[in-house]
Design a protein around this motif. Structure first.
Motif, PDB file in Angstrom:
ATOM      1  N   MET A   1      -0.725  44.582  -5.612  1.00 49.50           N
ATOM      2  CA  MET A   1      -1.409  44.032  -4.438  1.00 49.50           C
ATOM      3  C   MET A   1      -2.681  43.316  -4.859  1.00 49.50           C
ATOM      4  SD  MET A   1      -2.834  46.056  -1.081  1.00 49.50           S
ATOM      5  CE  MET A   1      -4.082  46.930  -2.037  1.00 49.50           C
ATOM      6  N   SER A   2      -2.866  42.105  -4.399  1.00 50.82           N
ATOM      7  CA  SER A   2      -4.045  41.311  -4.750  1.00 50.82           C
ATOM      8  C   SER A   2      -5.161  41.528  -3.743  1.00 50.82           C
ATOM      9  CB  SER A   2      -3.684  39.829  -4.804  1.00 50.82           C
ATOM     10  OG  SER A   2      -2.724  39.573  -5.807  1.00 50.82           O
ATOM     11  N   ASP A   3      -6.373  41.153  -4.141  1.00 48.91           N
ATOM     12  CA  ASP A   3      -7.531  41.254  -3.249  1.00 48.91           C
ATOM     13  C   ASP A   3      -7.485  40.235  -2.130  1.00 48.91           C
ATOM     14  OD1 ASP A   3      -8.781  43.296  -4.842  1.00 48.91           O
ATOM     15  OD2 ASP A   3      -9.420  41.738  -6.242  1.00 48.91           O
ATOM     16  N   VAL A   4      -6.946  39.049  -2.427  1.00 49.07           N
ATOM     17  CA  VAL A   4      -6.971  37.924  -1.485  1.00 49.07           C
ATOM     18  C   VAL A   4      -5.618  37.232  -1.499  1.00 49.07           C
ATOM     19  CG1 VAL A   4      -8.029  35.689  -0.934  1.00 49.07           C
ATOM     20  CG2 VAL A   4      -9.446  37.552  -1.818  1.00 49.07           C
ATOM     21  N   THR A   5      -5.165  36.809  -0.329  1.00 48.93           N
ATOM     22  CA  THR A   5      -3.979  35.959  -0.205  1.00 48.93           C
ATOM     23  C   THR A   5      -4.434  34.563   0.199  1.00 48.93           C
ATOM     24  OG1 THR A   5      -2.545  37.792   0.427  1.00 48.93           O
ATOM     25  CG2 THR A   5      -1.828  35.582   1.053  1.00 48.93           C
ATOM     26  N   ILE A   6      -3.865  33.553  -0.448  1.00 52.67           N
ATOM     27  CA  ILE A   6      -4.161  32.164  -0.108  1.00 52.67           C
ATOM     28  C   ILE A   6      -2.882  31.482   0.358  1.00 52.67           C
ATOM     29  CG2 ILE A   6      -4.936  29.905  -0.935  1.00 52.67           C
ATOM     30  CD1 ILE A   6      -6.782  31.269  -2.859  1.00 52.67           C
ATOM     31  N   PHE A   7      -2.947  30.894   1.546  1.00 52.15           N
ATOM     32  CA  PHE A   7      -1.865  30.049   2.042  1.00 52.15           C
ATOM     33  C   PHE A   7      -2.124  28.643   1.532  1.00 52.15           C
ATOM     34  CE2 PHE A   7      -0.434  27.216   5.634  1.00 52.15           C
ATOM     35  CZ  PHE A   7       0.927  27.330   5.378  1.00 52.15           C
ATOM     36  N   GLY A  35      -6.192  25.026  -2.212  1.00 52.26           N
ATOM     37  CA  GLY A  35      -5.927  26.444  -2.430  1.00 52.26           C
ATOM     38  C   GLY A  35      -5.993  26.843  -3.885  1.00 52.26           C
ATOM     39  N   VAL A  36      -5.550  25.954  -4.760  1.00 51.66           N
ATOM     40  CA  VAL A  36      -5.597  26.237  -6.200  1.00 51.66           C
ATOM     41  C   VAL A  36      -7.038  26.326  -6.682  1.00 51.66           C
ATOM     42  CG1 VAL A  36      -5.023  25.354  -8.490  1.00 51.66           C
ATOM     43  CG2 VAL A  36      -3.353  25.200  -6.631  1.00 51.66           C
ATOM     44  N   TRP A  37      -7.889  25.398  -6.243  1.00 50.40           N
ATOM     45  CA  TRP A  37      -9.284  25.423  -6.673  1.00 50.40           C
ATOM     46  C   TRP A  37      -9.996  26.665  -6.154  1.00 50.40           C
ATOM     47  CZ3 TRP A  37      -9.162  19.810  -4.673  1.00 50.40           C
ATOM     48  CH2 TRP A  37      -8.526  18.996  -5.631  1.00 50.40           C
ATOM     49  N   GLN A  38      -9.660  27.080  -4.945  1.00 52.82           N
ATOM     50  CA  GLN A  38     -10.233  28.318  -4.410  1.00 52.82           C
ATOM     51  C   GLN A  38      -9.771  29.516  -5.235  1.00 52.82           C
ATOM     52  OE1 GLN A  38      -8.655  27.891  -0.488  1.00 52.82           O
ATOM     53  NE2 GLN A  38     -10.396  26.718   0.291  1.00 52.82           N
ATOM     54  N   ALA A  39      -8.486  29.544  -5.564  1.00 57.59           N
ATOM     55  CA  ALA A  39      -7.938  30.652  -6.352  1.00 57.59           C
ATOM     56  C   ALA A  39      -8.571  30.708  -7.738  1.00 57.59           C
ATOM     57  CB  ALA A  39      -6.425  30.504  -6.474  1.00 57.59           C
ATOM     58  N   LEU A  45     -14.504  34.937 -10.592  1.00 54.46           N
ATOM     59  CA  LEU A  45     -15.420  35.930 -10.040  1.00 54.46           C
ATOM     60  C   LEU A  45     -14.834  37.340 -10.051  1.00 54.46           C
ATOM     61  CD1 LEU A  45     -16.791  33.826  -7.055  1.00 54.46           C
ATOM     62  CD2 LEU A  45     -18.011  34.418  -9.158  1.00 54.46           C
ATOM     63  N   GLY A  46     -13.684  37.500 -10.702  1.00 52.71           N
ATOM     64  CA  GLY A  46     -13.103  38.826 -10.851  1.00 52.71           C
ATOM     65  C   GLY A  46     -12.277  39.302  -9.681  1.00 52.71           C
ATOM     66  N   ILE A  47     -11.823  38.372  -8.826  1.00 47.28           N
ATOM     67  CA  ILE A  47     -11.039  38.711  -7.641  1.00 47.28           C
ATOM     68  C   ILE A  47      -9.590  38.303  -7.880  1.00 47.28           C
ATOM     69  CG2 ILE A  47     -10.766  38.348  -5.172  1.00 47.28           C
ATOM     70  CD1 ILE A  47     -13.370  39.781  -5.973  1.00 47.28           C
ATOM     71  N   SER A  48      -8.652  39.219  -7.648  1.00 46.58           N
ATOM     72  CA  SER A  48      -7.237  38.906  -7.839  1.00 46.58           C
ATOM     73  C   SER A  48      -6.695  38.166  -6.628  1.00 46.58           C
ATOM     74  CB  SER A  48      -6.436  40.185  -8.092  1.00 46.58           C
ATOM     75  OG  SER A  48      -6.567  41.083  -7.006  1.00 46.58           O
ATOM     76  N   VAL A  49      -5.740  37.264  -6.885  1.00 44.39           N
ATOM     77  CA  VAL A  49      -5.252  36.344  -5.854  1.00 44.39           C
ATOM     78  C   VAL A  49      -3.733  36.279  -5.868  1.00 44.39           C
ATOM     79  CG1 VAL A  49      -5.246  33.952  -5.036  1.00 44.39           C
ATOM     80  CG2 VAL A  49      -7.328  34.921  -6.021  1.00 44.39           C
ATOM     81  N   ILE A 127      -7.292  40.058   3.500  1.00 46.28           N
ATOM     82  CA  ILE A 127      -8.096  38.850   3.710  1.00 46.28           C
ATOM     83  C   ILE A 127      -7.279  37.645   3.260  1.00 46.28           C
ATOM     84  CG2 ILE A 127      -9.272  39.096   1.473  1.00 46.28           C
ATOM     85  CD1 ILE A 127     -11.745  37.837   2.879  1.00 46.28           C
ATOM     86  N   VAL A 128      -7.261  36.600   4.093  1.00 45.74           N
ATOM     87  CA  VAL A 128      -6.418  35.435   3.850  1.00 45.74           C
ATOM     88  C   VAL A 128      -7.240  34.163   3.999  1.00 45.74           C
ATOM     89  CG1 VAL A 128      -4.330  34.184   4.544  1.00 45.74           C
ATOM     90  CG2 VAL A 128      -4.423  36.675   4.770  1.00 45.74           C
ATOM     91  N   ILE A 129      -7.096  33.258   3.032  1.00 41.98           N
ATOM     92  CA  ILE A 129      -7.652  31.914   3.144  1.00 41.98           C
ATOM     93  C   ILE A 129      -6.522  30.977   3.547  1.00 41.98           C
ATOM     94  CG2 ILE A 129      -8.824  30.014   1.984  1.00 41.98           C
ATOM     95  CD1 ILE A 129      -9.924  32.005  -0.028  1.00 41.98           C
ATOM     96  N   LEU A 130      -6.712  30.244   4.634  1.00 41.97           N
ATOM     97  CA  LEU A 130      -5.765  29.218   5.039  1.00 41.97           C
ATOM     98  C   LEU A 130      -6.264  27.882   4.517  1.00 41.97           C
ATOM     99  CD1 LEU A 130      -5.039  30.272   8.752  1.00 41.97           C
ATOM    100  CD2 LEU A 130      -3.849  30.976   6.655  1.00 41.97           C
TER     101      LEU A 130
END
Length: 329
Positions: A1-7, A35-39, A45-49, A127-130
């Motif tokens: 399970m990742s910390d963040v999901t990106i659509f 989305g790639v640049w955000q990921a 920053l040590g956050i899994s995506v 938490i999800v980034i659209l």
């Protein structure tokens, strides 16, 4: 399970030509798109995506491998056809597009499969980034309304950095954090760049469904508006090598702070630092975590008063008044 999901419905294969020190040509291949640049910054920053996306054609197969190199977990709908890609020549110092392919739009079946993947992975991460597609024709704008509404119903925090019809749709569904540029605000009717006018436009977005609104203003300080009031955020001013990707790095920094339990008002300092460092680099969504942490200590924040800009907060009643006087942005 990742910390963040990106659509990220349609990541892009980027091919860049650059000049080497010995005057030879260098060819660089990267996965790209919002989305790639955000990921990429989240990973720094040590956050899994986990990235939920579609991958099409030869470009899609290359993108999958490049995302793996960036330590991004990919949940992809693989499909036939053309994927998003571009070739740029930067040997002269400026980006010159040599060729570009936006890719084929998603059909109904692919979109349904991708939609389900975002809901599933979003509930796992919380938490999800659209993020936006490669072009306006990739998928219906209403997808963002549905996703925002369904994800929040499922208990997820929803963060968006969108424009045009996609932004309007996401606001209708409701979002927790909206990041937008003052340039996009002008597309929504802003004619006066003064902090008060920008605050009015932000208040309108707040009352349309965005719990927290963050506005970037080029060389001017950022502004953040929430139920507690309006903040002015001033990051260090560093020499600009490439301004592209700074907004996506800011969004990623804010999300990284939220993952670690910060409020949006605290997380904005990490976002501002990540965006500030990114402009010093040619790689979009890149930067060392240690340097960002040091820059974060130099980000200045002050509350802003409605009428004079003095160091007093805008009250919740003041937010309502701002929105009422401005109407919809």
């Amino acid at each position: 399970m990742s910390d963040v999901t990106i659509f990220a419905p349609s990541p892009t294969l980027t091919v860049t030509l650059e000049s080497a020190a010995d005057d030879a040509d260098e060819i660089h291949l990267h996965a790209g798109g919002q989305g790639v640049w955000q990921a990429r910054m989240l990973h720094r920053l040590g956050i899994s995506v986990t990235m939920c996306c579609t991958l099409a054609g030869e470009a899609g197969q290359v993108i999958r491998h490049l995302l793996a190199d960036d330590a991004v977990e990919v949940v992809a709908v693989e499909r036939r056809g053309r994927g998003s890609a571009y070739v740029q020549d930067r040997r002269g110092g400026e980006r010159v597009t040599v060729g570009e392919e936006t890719g084929d739009p998603l059909d109904r079946h692919d979109l349904d499969e991708l939609y389900g993947a975002v809901i599933r992975e979003g509930m796992r991460s919380g938490i999800v980034i659209l993020s936006g597609p490669a072009d306006d024709e990739s998928l219906p704008a209403d997808t963002y309304r549905r996703l925002a509404a369904d994800l929040r119903e499922a208990g997820c925090t929803v963060v968006v950095d969108l424009a045009g019809e996609r932004l309007d749709a996401a606001l209708e569904g409701g979002v927790d954090v909206l990041k937008i540029s003052d340039e996009e605000l002008r597309h929504h009717g802003l004619t006066d760049d003064s902090p008060r006018s920008v605050a009015r436009a932000m208040a309108a977005f707040h009352h349309r469904g965005a719990r927290t609104v963050i506005v970037t203003r080029a060389e001017e300080p950022l502004l953040l508006l929430d139920e507690e009031g309006l903040l002015e955020v001033t990051p260090p001013k560093l020499e600009v090598a490439d301004s592209r990707g700074a907004g996506d790095s800011l969004t990623a920094g804010v999300v990284a702070g939220l993952v670690r339990g910060d409020s949006a008002r605290t997380a904005i300092t990490l976002g501002a630092a990540a965006g500030a460092l990114n402009v010093t680099r040619h790689g979009l969504g890149t930067g060392e975590a240690e340097a960002i942490a040091e820059l974060r200590e130099r980000v200045r924040i002050r509350p802003v008063k409605e009428d004079s800009g003095a160091s007093e907060g805008v009250s919740p009643d003041g937010l309502a008044a701002l929105a009422d006087t401005e109407g919809e942005a």
